[in-house]
Design a protein around this motif. Structure first.
Motif, PDB file in Angstrom:
ATOM      1  N   LEU A 289     -19.064 -31.437 -24.640  1.00 15.55           N
ATOM      2  CA  LEU A 289     -18.762 -30.375 -25.379  1.00 15.55           C
ATOM      3  C   LEU A 289     -20.140 -29.774 -26.258  1.00 15.55           C
ATOM      4  N   ALA A 290     -21.042 -30.678 -26.684  1.00 15.33           N
ATOM      5  CA  ALA A 290     -22.317 -30.477 -27.316  1.00 15.33           C
ATOM      6  C   ALA A 290     -23.062 -29.423 -26.295  1.00 15.33           C
ATOM      7  N   ARG A 291     -23.029 -29.989 -24.965  1.00 14.45           N
ATOM      8  CA  ARG A 291     -24.034 -29.335 -23.837  1.00 14.45           C
ATOM      9  C   ARG A 291     -23.313 -27.967 -23.732  1.00 14.45           C
ATOM     10  N   ARG A 292     -22.247 -28.022 -23.684  1.00 14.33           N
ATOM     11  CA  ARG A 292     -21.238 -26.647 -23.202  1.00 14.33           C
ATOM     12  C   ARG A 292     -21.691 -25.640 -24.175  1.00 14.33           C
ATOM     13  N   PHE A 293     -21.474 -26.195 -25.707  1.00 10.91           N
ATOM     14  CA  PHE A 293     -21.725 -25.322 -26.769  1.00 10.91           C
ATOM     15  C   PHE A 293     -23.196 -24.616 -26.750  1.00 10.91           C
ATOM     16  N   SER A 294     -24.118 -25.536 -26.484  1.00 10.95           N
ATOM     17  CA  SER A 294     -25.570 -24.957 -26.573  1.00 10.95           C
ATOM     18  C   SER A 294     -25.819 -24.028 -25.247  1.00 10.95           C
ATOM     19  N   ALA A 295     -25.110 -24.166 -24.288  1.00 13.79           N
ATOM     20  CA  ALA A 295     -25.365 -23.297 -22.852  1.00 13.79           C
ATOM     21  C   ALA A 295     -24.563 -21.979 -23.257  1.00 13.79           C
TER      22      ALA A 295
END
Ligand SMILES: [Fe+2]
Length: 420
Positions: free
Chosen positions: A14-20
């Motif tokens: 979720l952190a990677r998705r949020f950042s993207a």
């Protein structure tokens, strides 16, 4: 609001998705000056800077303020500026006056984004499943605003006589006209439509899943092209009241509508304004920036009708929602000629003849996020399929977009249907 069960998305994913998602918004505004990002050309369209700040306000309010003990607002005055329409969040700045916000400056808004991003990433490993679900909702919300940011900046630039290009595009390679429309026989009888909670993320208006009854019909295997629309114009389509709904005809007359938004006839050649500037229309590409009224009139002129939203959903159910011409990165976006075969996703949102109303059993969620969709279910029509400005991965067969019948600054187009 129904979202992906938080346990289904690990916090690091979720952190990677949020950042993207957050990074794409930043990339989209890279060509804009502070002045560009402050423009508001009409009440419906918001400044790019406001989109950047409002999506940040959403995370700050519903995740950090509500779920992180001790969090202090970046600026306690800003929620008044960047709340969009949430009555439960109190008073707010008037929507038509968002373009008056020369302050905070664009770099201050970028600093706001960076601060909230850091706070979310710090908090994420310790957040409750409810808060994680709100981060997913915030990502979905920001993707919706990424599309609006692009369609809004296109409108802002369109009223500048210089018609600036957001992204000067490459020269276009002529493409052969698609062949005549092929007709696909639609499913008939009882079909299951909508989505259930267990199916992954969905907006509340997409459910509950329920049964719809479809009658004998066929659907066009592609959307209407610019070339076909030019033929409608040449045949007097905008001058003949019998093709038009009464409200549509009144709209045409009152606003002197004679072509899709952004079209202009220059030296006998139809041109259109896009994010790559003004160019001759590509007769092979899907027509876009037409209203529901225009879509309905075209269908009437063509001896057809618009699909219902459930005819569309039943036909598109097996198609890949990641396919088609959708937004992947910052750069020119526009509908492209079909590569052949039925395409259901991307290019242009397709007007349906269905009113945007709740499905049987629809319930508004508790709290402010309950204001997300349900309160807009009056006077609007459903559009399906996503567009060239929709971030890839955002839409699915059950996805319901909605706009008022006169609105046409989104990438909106037409697929025909017929009764059998
Ligand atoms: Fe919003």
């Amino acid at each position: 609001m129904r979202t992906t069960p938080a346990t289904a998305v690990p916090p690091d994913a979720l952190a990677r998705r949020f950042s993207a998602v957050r990074a794409l918004s930043t990339a989209l505004v890279a060509p804009l000056s502070d002045a560009d990002a402050t423009l508001q050309s009409m009440d419906d369209a918001s400044p790019a800077k406001w989109h950047l700040a409002h999506t940040t306000w959403f995370f700050e309010t519903f995740v950090l303020r509500d779920h992180v003990p001790g969090y202090r607002l970046f600026d306690a005055r800003w929620p008044f500026l960047f709340n969009s329409y949430y009555e439960a969040e109190g008073q707010r700045h008037a929507r038509p006056r968002r373009g008056m916000l020369s302050r905070p400056a664009l770099d201050e808004v970028q600093a706001y984004r960076a601060a909230v991003d850091a706070a979310i990433c710090d908090a994420l490993p310790t957040l409750s499943s409810d808060a994680l679900a709100l981060i997913e909702l915030g990502c979905q919300h920001e993707q919706q605003h990424q599309e609006l940011l692009l369609t809004d900046i296109l409108h802002h630039f369109s009223v500048n006589p210089l018609e600036p290009a957001m992204w000067p595009g490459a020269a276009k390679v002529p493409v052969a006209m698609p062949g005549p429309i092929g007709w696909i026989e639609g499913r008939i009888g009882e079909v299951s439509v909508g989505i259930d909670a267990a199916d992954g993320f969905a907006f509340d208006c997409e459910g509950p899943r329920h049964t719809a009854l479809l009658h004998l019909h066929t659907l066009a295997d592609r959307t209407i092209t610019n070339g076909e629309w030019a033929a409608f114009i040449a045949d007097g389509g905008y001058a003949e009241p019998r093709h038009w709904l009464s409200d549509g005809w009144a709209w045409v007359q009152a606003n002197r509508i004679a072509a899709p938004l952004y079209w202009a006839e220059i030296d006998g050649v139809w041109t259109r304004f896009g994010l790559d500037g003004r160019r001759p229309i590509d007769p092979a590409a899907p027509v876009t920036h037409v209203s529901f009224f225009e879509a309905d009139a075209y269908a009437s002129w063509a001896g057809a009708r618009l699909p219902t939203e459930f005819e569309w959903e039943a036909a598109a159910a097996g198609a890949d929602p990641l396919g088609g011409n959708q937004l992947d990165a910052a750069g020119p976006v526009e509908p492209r000629p079909s590569a052949g075969g039925p395409a259901w996703f991307g290019d242009v949102w397709e007007w349906t003849g269905s009113a945007y109303r709740p499905y049987p059993g629809f319930r508004t969620a508790e709290g402010a996020v309950g204001e997300y969709n349900g309160k807009f279910m009056s006077g609007q029509f459903v559009l399906r399929g996503g567009s060239c400005a929709t971030p890839r991965g955002h839409v699915r067969a059950s996805y319901r977009n909605f706009f008022y019948p006169h609105q046409r600054w989104q990438f909106t187009g037409v697929r025909l249907a017929k009764d059998l």
